[in-house]
Design an enzyme around this catalytic site. Structure first.
Site, PDB file in Angstrom:
ATOM      1  N   CYS A  34      18.516  47.087 -95.615  1.00  0.00           N
ATOM      2  CA  CYS A  34      18.617  45.714 -95.125  1.00  0.00           C
ATOM      3  C   CYS A  34      19.478  45.685 -93.863  1.00  0.00           C
ATOM      4  CB  CYS A  34      19.259  44.820 -96.198  1.00  0.00           C
ATOM      5  SG  CYS A  34      19.638  43.175 -95.578  1.00  0.00           S
ATOM      6  N   HIS A  40      13.996  62.376 -87.184  1.00  0.00           N
ATOM      7  CA  HIS A  40      13.520  61.019 -86.873  1.00  0.00           C
ATOM      8  C   HIS A  40      13.501  60.123 -88.102  1.00  0.00           C
ATOM      9  CE1 HIS A  40      11.442  62.800 -83.087  1.00  0.00           C
ATOM     10  NE2 HIS A  40      12.746  62.658 -82.941  1.00  0.00           N
ATOM     11  N   SER A  68       4.437  69.277 -79.780  1.00  0.00           N
ATOM     12  CA  SER A  68       4.133  69.409 -78.343  1.00  0.00           C
ATOM     13  C   SER A  68       5.416  69.653 -77.546  1.00  0.00           C
ATOM     14  CB  SER A  68       3.444  68.133 -77.849  1.00  0.00           C
ATOM     15  OG  SER A  68       4.294  67.009 -78.093  1.00  0.00           O
ATOM     16  N   PHE A  74       0.299  62.737 -82.918  1.00  0.00           N
ATOM     17  CA  PHE A  74       0.438  61.628 -81.948  1.00  0.00           C
ATOM     18  C   PHE A  74      -0.368  61.870 -80.683  1.00  0.00           C
ATOM     19  CE2 PHE A  74       3.551  59.248 -84.202  1.00  0.00           C
ATOM     20  CZ  PHE A  74       4.267  60.179 -84.952  1.00  0.00           C
TER      21      PHE A  74
HETATM   22  N1  APR Z   1      -1.650  73.559 -86.553  1.00  0.00           N
HETATM   23  C1  APR Z   1      -0.949  73.861 -85.421  1.00  0.00           C
HETATM   24  N2  APR Z   1      -0.714  72.970 -84.434  1.00  0.00           N
HETATM   25  C2  APR Z   1      -1.222  71.730 -84.602  1.00  0.00           C
HETATM   26  C3  APR Z   1      -1.973  71.338 -85.734  1.00  0.00           C
HETATM   27  C4  APR Z   1      -2.175  72.324 -86.735  1.00  0.00           C
HETATM   28  N3  APR Z   1      -2.858  72.059 -87.863  1.00  0.00           N
HETATM   29  N4  APR Z   1      -2.337  70.029 -85.589  1.00  0.00           N
HETATM   30  C5  APR Z   1      -1.836  69.623 -84.398  1.00  0.00           C
HETATM   31  N5  APR Z   1      -1.174  70.636 -83.807  1.00  0.00           N
HETATM   32  C6  APR Z   1      -0.381  70.618 -82.574  1.00  0.00           C
HETATM   33  C7  APR Z   1      -1.045  69.907 -81.417  1.00  0.00           C
HETATM   34  O1  APR Z   1      -1.716  70.860 -80.623  1.00  0.00           O
HETATM   35  C8  APR Z   1       0.168  69.311 -80.686  1.00  0.00           C
HETATM   36  O2  APR Z   1       0.625  70.185 -79.659  1.00  0.00           O
HETATM   37  O3  APR Z   1       0.776  69.868 -82.902  1.00  0.00           O
HETATM   38  C9  APR Z   1       1.265  69.213 -81.742  1.00  0.00           C
HETATM   39  C10 APR Z   1       1.595  67.780 -82.112  1.00  0.00           C
HETATM   40  O4  APR Z   1       2.218  67.193 -80.999  1.00  0.00           O
HETATM   41  P1  APR Z   1       2.551  65.629 -81.034  1.00  0.00           P
HETATM   42  O5  APR Z   1       1.352  64.890 -81.484  1.00  0.00           O
HETATM   43  O6  APR Z   1       3.182  65.312 -79.711  1.00  0.00           O
HETATM   44  O7  APR Z   1       3.632  65.480 -82.203  1.00  0.00           O
HETATM   45  P2  APR Z   1       5.180  65.796 -82.118  1.00  0.00           P
HETATM   46  O8  APR Z   1       5.458  66.938 -81.177  1.00  0.00           O
HETATM   47  O9  APR Z   1       5.665  65.954 -83.505  1.00  0.00           O
HETATM   48  O10 APR Z   1       5.777  64.430 -81.495  1.00  0.00           O
HETATM   49  C11 APR Z   1       7.186  64.362 -81.422  1.00  0.00           C
HETATM   50  O11 APR Z   1       6.963  62.055 -80.747  1.00  0.00           O
HETATM   51  O12 APR Z   1       6.297  59.865 -80.898  1.00  0.00           O
HETATM   52  C12 APR Z   1       7.262  60.760 -81.231  1.00  0.00           C
HETATM   53  O13 APR Z   1       8.667  60.395 -83.044  1.00  0.00           O
HETATM   54  C13 APR Z   1       7.393  60.869 -82.727  1.00  0.00           C
HETATM   55  O14 APR Z   1       8.221  62.754 -83.982  1.00  0.00           O
HETATM   56  C14 APR Z   1       7.283  62.363 -82.986  1.00  0.00           C
HETATM   57  C15 APR Z   1       7.620  62.943 -81.631  1.00  0.00           C
END
Ligand code: APR
Length: 230
Positions: free
Chosen positions: A119, A111, A181, A25
């Site tokens: 439905c 999530h 993140s 994301f």
């Molecule tokens: N290996 C290690 N780290 C990775 C990789 C990888 N291959 N690819 C991406 N990342 C790291 C990025 O550096 C980032 O810090 O994964 C993290 C992804 O962070 P987000 O995109 O914020 O995803 P996430 O933490 O799962 O978001 C949490 O936000 O919008 C909501 O419901 C949605 O579940 C999601 C929640």
């Protein structure tokens, strides 16, 4: 640390599935940094689902369902660790179902999952094909709108799932946090229940919990987990 641990819990986010081709994301190429008529966090909200259901589904079918994604090395290693009796649970923020597809039995999907739909009128359950084999707003025979069992912004998490995840985290001796993140609550807050020996983070970018971990690996989670000899 792995050899010295008997009950490992894995807490993961979208970064666990990027090596399966599903964008996360908040990375530069992540979903929330792409341009749409509305901000994606607004589209993925309860209000938007109720008021703009057709636009919600246009985005959801296009960006949130990745049926050709396969479990990657991270998912496969976690299934191996569970089979070997080393891993007690996966707690994931992802809705792609890849941990279960890889064979993990104890998976807390904080999530929800794109594979569960229901439905909003009669509660009837539908699989993902009710969404992928339809266009526009999917409806039930009873006339009700079908909704994915996915936690949208403004919605609460499932209580039993949270309780199960808290119990697993509170009872484990090693917690691996990966591909997240750590910015979305209450999910990110569950880490505070950890009381064990080893707190490990595997994440490409730094996060707010780096300095609380016993070990931080800034690298790819699939590649890193693949090095574990179960
Ligand atoms: N290996 C290690 N780290 C990775 C990789 C990888 N291959 N690819 C991406 N990342 C790291 C990025 O550096 C980032 O810090 O994964 C993290 C992804 O962070 P987000 O995109 O914020 O995803 P996430 O933490 O799962 O978001 C949490 O936000 O919008 C909501 O419901 C949605 O579940 C999601 C929640």
């Amino acid at each position: 640390m792995i050899n010295d641990s008997k009950s490992i819990v894995f807490f993961g986010g979208a970064g666990v599935s990027t090596e399966s081709g599903i964008p996360d994301f908040r990375s530069v190429d992540g979903l929330y940094n792409q341009k749409y008529d509305y901000p994606p966090e607004q589209i993925l909200s309860h209000t938007f689902f109720v008021q703009n259901t057709k636009e919600f589904y246009d985005f959801y079918r296009d960006k949130m369902i990745c049926l050709d994604a396969k479990p990657n090395k991270a998912h496969l290693k976690l299934a191996e660790l569970e089979k070997a009796g080393k891993l007690t649970a996966v707690v994931t923020q992802n809705i792609d179902g890849l941990h279960s597809l890889a064979g993990n039995k104890k998976v807390y999907e904080l999530h929800g999952s794109v594979h569960r739909n229901y439905c909003t009128k009669c509660g009837k359950f539908f699989g993902i094909e009710a969404i992928t084999n339809s266009t526009g707003v999917p409806t039930c025979e009873c006339g009700g709108v079908i909704k994915p069992d996915v936690v949208l912004y403004e919605e609460g998490l499932d209580n039993d799932t949270i309780q199960g995840a808290v119990k697993a985290i509170a009872g484990c001796d090693m917690l691996i946090i990966a591909g997240t993140s750590m910015t979305v609550y209450p999910a990110a807050g569950l880490v505070r229940y950890f009381r064990g020996k080893y707190l490990v983070e595997i994440n490409r970018d730094p996060t707010a919990i780096d300095d609380r971990c016993d070990l931080v690996i800034h690298g790819k989670v699939g590649e890193t987990l693949d090095k574990i000899e179960v």
